[in-house]
Every structure is written in C-alpha cells, then in structure tokens.
Motif scaffolding. Structure first.
Motif, PDB file in Angstrom:
ATOM      1  N   LEU A   1      -3.822  -3.900   5.188  1.00  0.00           N
ATOM      2  CA  LEU A   1      -4.934  -3.282   4.470  1.00  0.00           C
ATOM      3  C   LEU A   1      -5.566  -4.273   3.493  1.00  0.00           C
ATOM      4  O   LEU A   1      -6.803  -4.421   3.424  1.00  0.00           O
ATOM      5  CB  LEU A   1      -4.431  -2.034   3.722  1.00  0.00           C
ATOM      6  CG  LEU A   1      -5.457  -1.283   2.854  1.00  0.00           C
ATOM      7  CD1 LEU A   1      -6.597  -0.734   3.723  1.00  0.00           C
ATOM      8  CD2 LEU A   1      -4.789  -0.167   2.066  1.00  0.00           C
TER       9      LEU A   1
ATOM     10  N   HIS B   1      -9.167   4.600   5.604  1.00  0.00           N
ATOM     11  CA  HIS B   1      -8.681   4.581   4.215  1.00  0.00           C
ATOM     12  C   HIS B   1      -9.825   4.936   3.287  1.00  0.00           C
ATOM     13  O   HIS B   1     -10.997   4.816   3.649  1.00  0.00           O
ATOM     14  CB  HIS B   1      -8.128   3.194   3.843  1.00  0.00           C
ATOM     15  CG  HIS B   1      -6.755   2.944   4.391  1.00  0.00           C
ATOM     16  ND1 HIS B   1      -6.524   2.632   5.707  1.00  0.00           N
ATOM     17  CD2 HIS B   1      -5.532   2.981   3.786  1.00  0.00           C
ATOM     18  CE1 HIS B   1      -5.210   2.470   5.896  1.00  0.00           C
ATOM     19  NE2 HIS B   1      -4.592   2.693   4.746  1.00  0.00           N
TER      20      HIS B   1
ATOM     21  N   SER C   1      -1.424   5.905   7.010  1.00  0.00           N
ATOM     22  CA  SER C   1      -2.741   6.290   6.465  1.00  0.00           C
ATOM     23  C   SER C   1      -2.601   7.413   5.429  1.00  0.00           C
ATOM     24  O   SER C   1      -3.501   8.221   5.260  1.00  0.00           O
ATOM     25  CB  SER C   1      -3.678   6.715   7.599  1.00  0.00           C
ATOM     26  OG  SER C   1      -4.892   7.184   7.092  1.00  0.00           O
TER      27      SER C   1
ATOM     28  N   THR D   1     -10.566   1.554   9.163  1.00  0.00           N
ATOM     29  CA  THR D   1      -9.645   0.410   9.056  1.00  0.00           C
ATOM     30  C   THR D   1      -8.841   0.330  10.346  1.00  0.00           C
ATOM     31  O   THR D   1      -7.633   0.549  10.353  1.00  0.00           O
ATOM     32  CB  THR D   1      -8.702   0.601   7.859  1.00  0.00           C
ATOM     33  OG1 THR D   1      -8.103   1.909   7.936  1.00  0.00           O
ATOM     34  CG2 THR D   1      -9.428   0.472   6.542  1.00  0.00           C
TER      35      THR D   1
ATOM     36  N   VAL E   1      -5.034  -1.046  11.094  1.00  0.00           N
ATOM     37  CA  VAL E   1      -4.357  -1.280   9.822  1.00  0.00           C
ATOM     38  C   VAL E   1      -3.246  -0.246   9.621  1.00  0.00           C
ATOM     39  O   VAL E   1      -3.505   0.959   9.626  1.00  0.00           O
ATOM     40  CB  VAL E   1      -5.359  -1.206   8.644  1.00  0.00           C
ATOM     41  CG1 VAL E   1      -4.615  -1.128   7.317  1.00  0.00           C
ATOM     42  CG2 VAL E   1      -6.295  -2.410   8.673  1.00  0.00           C
TER      43      VAL E   1
ATOM     44  N   PHE F   1      -7.445  -6.884   5.403  1.00  0.00           N
ATOM     45  CA  PHE F   1      -8.668  -6.307   5.992  1.00  0.00           C
ATOM     46  C   PHE F   1      -9.777  -6.212   4.944  1.00  0.00           C
ATOM     47  O   PHE F   1     -10.921  -6.551   5.191  1.00  0.00           O
ATOM     48  CB  PHE F   1      -8.350  -4.923   6.564  1.00  0.00           C
ATOM     49  CG  PHE F   1      -9.498  -4.258   7.250  1.00  0.00           C
ATOM     50  CD1 PHE F   1      -9.726  -4.462   8.620  1.00  0.00           C
ATOM     51  CD2 PHE F   1     -10.374  -3.419   6.546  1.00  0.00           C
ATOM     52  CE1 PHE F   1     -10.790  -3.844   9.249  1.00  0.00           C
ATOM     53  CE2 PHE F   1     -11.441  -2.809   7.185  1.00  0.00           C
ATOM     54  CZ  PHE F   1     -11.654  -3.020   8.535  1.00  0.00           C
ATOM     55  N   LEU F   2      -9.369  -5.750   3.710  1.00  0.00           N
ATOM     56  CA  LEU F   2     -10.363  -5.568   2.647  1.00  0.00           C
ATOM     57  C   LEU F   2     -10.569  -6.840   1.825  1.00  0.00           C
ATOM     58  O   LEU F   2     -11.429  -6.879   0.948  1.00  0.00           O
ATOM     59  CB  LEU F   2      -9.927  -4.438   1.714  1.00  0.00           C
ATOM     60  CG  LEU F   2      -9.845  -3.036   2.334  1.00  0.00           C
ATOM     61  CD1 LEU F   2      -9.252  -2.061   1.330  1.00  0.00           C
ATOM     62  CD2 LEU F   2     -11.242  -2.572   2.764  1.00  0.00           C
TER      63      LEU F   2
END
Lengths: 583, 583
Positions: B267, B365, B331, B258, B261, B270-271
């Motif tokens: 996050l 992640h 993280s 990631t 991020v 991104f996902l």
C-alpha cells in the motif's frame, strides 16, 4: 560492611520441642537449631546457619583437593541415559536411580555418581600418556531414590557430595593418586574435628576392587566396623574374618539325640557349650545351580558376598529346595550329605579337629566328628562376616567393634568404565590402552550430620571451630541498657575486625532464651556481657564443648582472641586455639 | 603450597577449529578455549578454566547479596508436585517444567524457580511482622526443558542461577528491598565488566506486576530493547509504545482503487508514502468471543499481550472466521465495519486526523478517512510493540534500539504465592495477612556467556580481570633453556606471593602455540619471558584487551603488580589497575 551475624535478623527458627520423627541426634538437633528443614521425604533445605556449616565443610574439602592438584569442574546433574547404557549400569543400577524423560521422550537420570559422564568427557580429548595422570573433582547435589529415606541428612535422597575421578596410564600412577587422595581424606576428617577410621571396604555398585571407607565413629552409624590397636580396621561387610572357634574336646564321634533343637543357640544351650564350639551349616546353589553346603563357626554369620565370590554365585536354598535335595533343616552336617554336594568350610575351622554338627537326621547331632575320618570337604575359604573378638589379620589380637558413619570412600576402579565405554589413550609405545581409573567421594552433607553426632550433648550442638557457623557469639544480657548493649556491640565489632567470625544475640529476649539458643546452635565460644561484670570490667567467656566458664577482663579479651586467631592462621587447630582463651 | 595454574597439567583442551554447531561467539569460544563441553542437548560441563570463572561470578553475586543482608540457604532441586498444585503452576507451567516420579510414584519437578518451595519453607515458621522483612537467596542449578536448547550457555536446560526471595509486611518494605536488590544487581553487572541497561519488562510466568530486567548489551542477545539518553529503557515486549505516525494530508476522504495491494508495504509503495502514514487493521475475538478490530500505525506490530490485557483476551481471527464476519483481509478499515465490532485504536493515532486505511472492499482503500466524520471508534489504548524511533515516554526524544542478553530480573510478586499457599503472618494490629513477596534472579552461567559476548575478538576471549580464570599468564618462550624457564618460574612465584592469580605456560610447545592459547583463553595480562629480553633485563607485558605491548624491566614488574594489586584491594577495578601496568 559488617560480617557480624545478628540474631535479631537471622533466619534461624529454633524449636523448643524435639521433632517427633527425628530418631538421630543430628537430625533432631539440626532441626531444633533451625539449621535444616524437611521439604519432602529425604529432601532438605539448609537454612542460613546450616548453609554456613555446609559451605565451610565444602571449602575444607575443596582446599584439600586443590592441594593435591585435583582440578575443579562441574558436570551436569542430568545425565543422558545413553552413557549409562554404554556402561551397562542403566539396567544394573536398579530402582535407586532416579530416571526422567524430557519433552522429546529422551531418557536421563539424576546423577548418583558420575563415572559414565566423566569417562565420556575425556574420551577423544585426553589422548596421550603425556597428559596423565589427571584428577578432576566437583561438588554437587547427588540423587539416590532411597526406598525409605530417614535419619535426616544421613540417608536422604538429595545430598551434597564431592566426587573426584582420576585417569592413569599405569597401576603405579593410580596407586600414587589413590594414596594422595586417601591422605587428603584423612586430613579432611581431621579438619572436620571427627574421630574416624579408614577401613577396608567393599566396592558395591561402583565396582572398585581396592577401596577404603572413611568412617566417622558414632553409635548412630549404620555401618559396623572392627579394628585393633595395630591400625587395622575394616567394615564388617568387607573385612577378612579370622574367627576363633573353641574346640569341644571329645575322644570319638558320638551321635546324640537333641530333641527340639533347631538352632545353634538351642544346640549350645542343650550341650552347655559356647556357640563358638558348634559348626553351622548353610545350603545353597552355586553359580552353576549345583548344591553347595557351607560350614562356619556357630557364633558367626555367613557373608553372602564372600560366598558369591568363592562359588561364582550363591543363593540360599528355600525349605522346599532343601527337602528336594533330601536335606534336614536344623540338623545339617558334613557326615552323610548327598555325594554331589560341594562342601566348603570357613578357614577358621582348620583350627579345630572335632566338630559339633548336625547329623542330617531330625533330632540328632554329632559331637566329635573328625575331618578326614568321618567326612571330607572340597575346600576352605573366608566365608564369615567379621565380628568383634575375631583375630586381627595384622596383629592377631582380638578385634574391637564400633559403629561408623561412612563419610568418604576411595576406589581403584581399574578399567571397568574405560573399557566398557571405549576411552583410550596412546601410551608411550604407541599402543592404544584403556585408562586406568580411580574415583573418590566425600558425602559433604552427611559429614555435617556426622560432626553433630560426635559433637553434641543434651543442650544441643557443640561445633568444632573449623566448621562452626561462627566462632563466637557475644550475648548481651540486656539490650535496652545504656552500657551492656553498646559494650557488646563494641566487643563484637573489635573481634570481627580481627577476622574472628562473630554472632551477636541482639534480640530483646530474656537471657535464658539466649543461653538456650546459644547452647542449641553450638557456637564454640560464648561471651556473656552483663551489667555487673561490666562494672568490674569483665565479661564471662564460656567454652561450649567443655562447659567451662571464666571471667575475663574486657581489656584482655581482644588480645586473647588476637592471639588465638593468629595461632589458627599459623595452623593451630581452631579448637585448641579458642580453648586456650579459657586457660 | 602453590596456587599457580600450570598449563602443563591443566585440563584445558583447546581446539584449533570452530565447532560446527556453535553459532554464537560465546558458545564457540568457550568450547575452543577448553572451558566448557557439551554432554547432551542443553547440558554442559564446566572444565577447570570455565569453573574458575563460574565460581568468580558466583562469588561476586553472593558478596552483593550478603552486602544487602540477604541470607544464603539452599533448597532442594527436587520439588514435590504438591506444592506446585497449591500454587496452580503444576498445570500452568507447561512442557518446560521437567517432571519426574519416584519409586513410589510420587511426582516431583526439577526446580526452574523456587517460589512454591520457599513459601512452604517459611509458612508456619515466619510468624510475626517483627521478623520481617526477610530476604533469602541460593545459588543452584535450575532446569528448563527448552524445546530447542541452543546458543551454548545462553539457552541451556541446566543452568546456574542465583535466586532470591523476600517477605514483607508492607508494600513500602517490599519497595525498599526491591530497590536494594536492583542496586545490588547494578553493582553485579558493573563488577562483571558488562555494558548493561536496566529495562522495563514483563512478568511472564513468574507473575510479577512490577519488574525490571538487567540486560547485557550484545548483538547476539535474544531480547530487543529500546532506550534513550534520559535513562529510560524497556524490553520491546513490555515497553510503552508511543509511535509517531506521519499524517498524509488530504482535504477530504477518497476511495481509491488499489489493485493487487494486500499488505501495508504494498500500500505504501503504491501510494508512494511511508508505511507510518498508513493504518493497519487487525481483527480478533476479545475475552468474551466478540469481534474486535484494532488499528495501529502501519509501520508497527501489534503487541498481543497488550491487546489481551486491554480486551480481557485476544485471539486473531483465522481467514475463515474473517469471511464469516464479512471482513475483507487486506482491505480492512474503520469505515463500514459490522456494527457489532468493537473498534480500538492505538493512542498514537490520536496524532493524525486523516487515515489511510482499507475500504472493506477488495482492491480499494480510503485516503483521508476522518475520525468523528467518516467513522467512530470505541476507545484508545497502548497496543503496539515499541520500536526504535518511537518517542521516549520520559523525554519524548526518539528511542534507540539495541539487543540484550537478560542476565538478571527483579520482580514484585505481591501476594500471588502467599495467598494461594496460605502463607500468612500476624501484623502489628493482630490480624493475619498474606506475605507481600519479591523475587530476584541472576543467571550465573548465562552471565558468563554474556561477558564473553562483550569481551572477545577474532583471537579469542578477553576476560575482565574481575572474572578471569587468573589475572596473569607468564609465558616462557622456551622451557629447556637454563635462564628463561627459571626466570619465568621465579617471576610467577613472586607474583603469586603477592596474591596475584598467576598461570604459567610451562608446556614444551612452540611459542606460537602458547601465544594462540593465551589469546584464546583470554588472560587479562600476558608476561612473555624470552632469552633476548632477559639479557636486557626485561620482559614483555601484553594487555589482552587492547593488544598493547610494552617491555618492562624485570626489577620493576613485581613492584608494578604490587601497586596494582594493592589498588584492587582498595576497591579500584581490577581492569583499571592491571591496565595501569602498561602505562
């Protein structure tokens, strides 16, 4: 909903013993009756009964303010120091002003009075003569850091005060509001059931030139006043003094040996004449530091404030300073004083032609010293503190003396604050002028104490009905009885229904405890409900103030109260109305 | 005697322009309507109209206190520091406590609240279980040295408060008074015409364990609350949080890169999943200084107070401390954390079996991490600040959000103060026990601001009749006219005679000025008297709140008010009664 005060749940912790540190009757009785409690030096809590009385006094004051068109506001207790710097009082007020800083180190005081803040309030917003006059008032805790708080509510550090301020375009308008306020204050004193006098007073730190104090007469009062039947009355600190010196007739001046004589009393005794036949001399420095010697009748005291006003400042000489000027303590007189000295005599001495005075020679005095022959003076003035026996400035008759509690005061401030703080309005002619101001104060919590000072006996307080915590206390002799308890409850409910303020002593205590507490608390009327009376259809009514008792039939008691209560609503004094129940 | 408010002499300096520093409607409008003025930072004067409203609110509060048997007292504002040392709050209270020394260097504070002083008041005097329960109240200025006073009356340094305190022998008795008080507070809110909710709250510095806040709903409110139709409501700082995380279904655990991020939002973006599908980790030290890592749904915030209670103390780690423990900011996750760390997760995460969390490896992640397989935790707790959309703990339905102004709060104090200060009573069994206490507060001046926040529009304030400075304003369109002025005066006098509170705008201003001021000040009903109407025998009645207008015949208007006023006396809400005049 009930408005009956139930002694079984009322928080009124009465005390059997006198508190040790309470000197005055008001202090002692308010503590004993469970009406106030001390929380710190000069700091009190008003318990429920005391609070009821305080609210009643406060309401009477507000009603009279509203009636003359003053408008209620509330200003902050916490006052920014900036405003006090503007008026110059931040420095001038001294240690009685309670000062506090906030977390940003900005300075504030806890208001002892609100001239600065109200002047700041209206400046820039009260702009035109058309909006004048304006009178505003508030009722609020005030603060004065007394060096030695004492006498309970009489001289406390936190006290409830009604203060009012007025703004005017002309002196005539100020005079009108000042007169309205004075009349309102008189009505307030009357409604509180107080014996009182309006007296000429001194402006003190507030700074007014024309001012009247409203004094409740009481032996415990801190103020000393004089009055005559003409209606004239004055605070002895402020009143004009017309003394009556007694001439000691002799043919010529004679210097006589007075060994061991240092005081007026010793001189009078030595010569076997009244002190009023002697002349007292006091030496001091005037406003410019020059020597001044003042002459007053021997039986009077100098009023230093008057000397200060006359001489533009006045401080008594120390012994060393007297020696420096070649003055003889205990033997000063007008004959043969240093040439540079300024000699001022009290006006009353114009009435005697030959003086008994010191000879400026240790152990010697003159008898028969004559003004214009043996000595000269530079002027006459009103210098003495007035005292009983002096002449009334209105009628000439001898003044009587009394002690008083200052409950209220009205001041004509003039432009002192408006000029210092730049608070102006636009007058009819288009010019900017400083407001002419008045201020007016009633010590609400002090008034409460004053009422107790006047209305008490050895058993406790005897409230006037206008400010009593309730008008009537119904006292069932027993509460477990099948008839007495319910009869008392029924009577209390009927009276409450009429609008009479009723307490009922529904505690399971002995009758003696209830009687003692009722007398201590001071309900104006007690109605005692007992088994024997009920069998005869009567209750006993006791008038607290006079102690009179009378059996009244149960069937007529409500009627009597209906009548009395109606009379009160129509303006009859509650005291008169409720007393009538006993007749 | 007249009780008519005359605009020609009323001190109500209205402003045409919005004051520059007033952010809130209540602050702006109270200044513009000439009801309050700022005298310093967080310090206000209530001018006559504001004072009338303040008195009305205060009276409503007192009536409701009296109705439940609480007894009125007044305690000193100036409180001796000794008492605060006894309770331990002299140190604990911090810089909001205004401290002051007297001329003898004794310390005091200006009371922000009176637990210490009332406990000192009753100790040694309230002695027996037979005298319990007891409830006392007072209405008084209170002080809080706000670091940044703002929003006018909403957050000022000097504010009017009604505070009540109760003393009990048993928890049941406390609960009873607490319930009575809560009901009284509800009635107060209703009578003030407020839209409100009673919410679960936090005890804060007062120290109660059970407490309810009475919130006036308003967008300008500083408090955030959640509620549901079940009747449940809570302050978001205090409410139980039942979050609804969204499970991101995957079959197994996968470590994914990631890059860039660092935050939950990044996050989720991104996902391409909702934030509620992610798990946020927060590292801190518990009460004993040990490492603790907390896990909460990604769309929620940690409630630090809850963490403190759960872990016996909790402080978030600094970046340096995180590095020291080997933790990766941005993280963090439960897989592969230091063994010594204590892992606690929000209870709502029990609802998802696979987590999206940090991999303790910069730029990586985990998706699909499984509890019991990939990691373990040490316990579950309620850790989040509740937010709209969470489940109602009573009904399970989604919570709604609102903002509120805290107008009142009730607390069950327990024995915190009585134990610390040795205030005990003798119980039925002869043993000495500390009082069980409650305390109850209403912000009177803040309530006034809250009413304005709810009752205003672009033209000004629209007071509910229960607290309006007067019920009706009679507005003659001209005053010099032979008919209009006298007709308006006659009508005003007739209404006043009925007991209606009447203002009359007898100023020589233009009609537009009068209309604007009437709307700004917010009289509930305006009666406009004009020449044309009078010729037809009518006046115009305007209802401020709805803006409705209606011509009403002069002959019936007094009758209508008689009817409305009688209804009010019989308990009909004034708002309803006066509104009926328009129907």
């Amino acid at each position: 909903m009930t408005n009956i005060i139930r002694m079984s749940s009322l928080y009124a912790p009465t005390l059997k013993e006198d508190p040790s540190d309470a000197e005055l009757a008001s202090h002692r009785l308010l503590l004993r009756a469970g009406m106030i409690r001390k929380m710190g030096s000069g700091l009190y809590t008003f318990l429920p009964l005391g609070m009821r009385v305080l609210n009643k006094i406060s309401n009477i004051v507000s009603e009279e303010m509203d009636a003359i068109g003053a408008q209620e506001i509330i200003m902050p207790i916490l006052q920014p120091a900036d405003l006090w710097h503007e008026s110059g009082r931040w420095e001038a007020y001294g240690p009685e002003l309670m000062r506090i800083s906030d977390r940003h180190d900005a300075d504030f005081c806890l208001g002892p009075t609100h001239e600065e803040i109200i002047t700041a309030l209206v400046r820039n917003e009260l702009r035109s003569y058309k909006e004048l006059p304006l009178a505003l008032y508030q009722t609020q805790m005030k603060y004065r850091d007394e060096i030695r708080p004492r006498f309970g509510l009489m001289r406390s550090r936190e006290f409830l005060m009604k203060d009012a301020y007025s703004f005017h375009a002309t002196q005539e308008s100020l005079q009108e509001t000042y007169d309205d306020m004075s009349e309102a204050y008189g009505r307030i004193m009357d409604r509180l059931g107080l014996q009182w006098r309006a007296v000429e007073a001194d402006g003190g730190q507030i700074g007014g030139k024309v001012t009247i104090e409203f004094m409740a007469l009481a032996d415990a009062g801190e103020a000393s006043i004089v009055y005559s039947d003409s209606g004239y009355a004055a605070d002895t600190e402020a009143g004009v003094c017309i003394a009556r010196p007694t001439e000691y007739k002799v043919d010529g001046i004679e210097k006589i040996a007075t060994p061991g004589v240092h005081t007026i009393d010793e001189l009078a005794a030595f010569l076997d004449i009244p002190a009023s036949s002697t002349v007292k001399a006091l030496s001091g420095k005037d406003g410019e530091g020059r020597l001044a010697v003042l002459f007053i009748p021997g039986d009077h005291e100098l009023n230093e404030l008057k000397a200060v006003r006359e001489l533009g400042g006045f401080t008594l000489l120390t012994d060393d300073e007297m020696t420096g000027f070649g003055l003889k303590k205990g033997s000063m007189g007008p004959v043969g004083l240093p040439k540079a000295a300024r000699l001022v005599a009290d006006r009353s001495l114009q009435g005697i032609s030959r003086w008994v005075v010191g000879a400026n020679d240790d152990g010697y005095h003159y008898v028969g010293a004559q003004l214009g022959v043996d000595f000269e003076i530079d002027g006459w003035a009103d210098l003495c503190e007035v005292q009983p026996g002096d002449s009334c400035p209105v009628s000439g008759e001898p003044l009587k003396g009394a002690r008083g509690i200052e409950v209220g005061q009205v001041f004509q401030l003039g432009t002192k604050y408006s000029e210092a703080m730049g608070a102006t309005f636009m007058d009819e002619d288009g010019s900017e002028k400083p407001f002419i101001m008045g201020c007016y104060g009633v010590g609400v919590s002090r008034a409460l104490a004053a009422v107790v000072e006047q209305c008490h006996d050895e058993h406790g307080i005897a409230w006037p009905a206008s400010v009593a915590p309730a008008h009537v206390c119904v006292i069932p002799l027993t509460v477990n009885d099948d008839t007495v308890g319910p009869a008392a409850e029924k009577l209390a409910a009927e009276l409450a229904e009429l609008g009479v303020e009723v307490a009922i002593d529904d505690r399971k205590d002995r009758a003696g405890v209830k009687f003692n507490d009722a007398d201590l608390i001071g309900w104006p009327v007690q109605i005692i409900v007992g088994k024997r009376g009920l069998e005869a259809g009567t209750v006993e009514v006791k008038h607290r103030r006079t102690g009179e008792k009378k059996d009244v039939s149960l069937s007529s008691i409500v009627e009597l109260f209906t009548f009395a209560h109606k009379a009160v609503r129509q303006g009859v004094s509650p005291l008169t109305a409720y007393a009538s129940i006993l007749q």
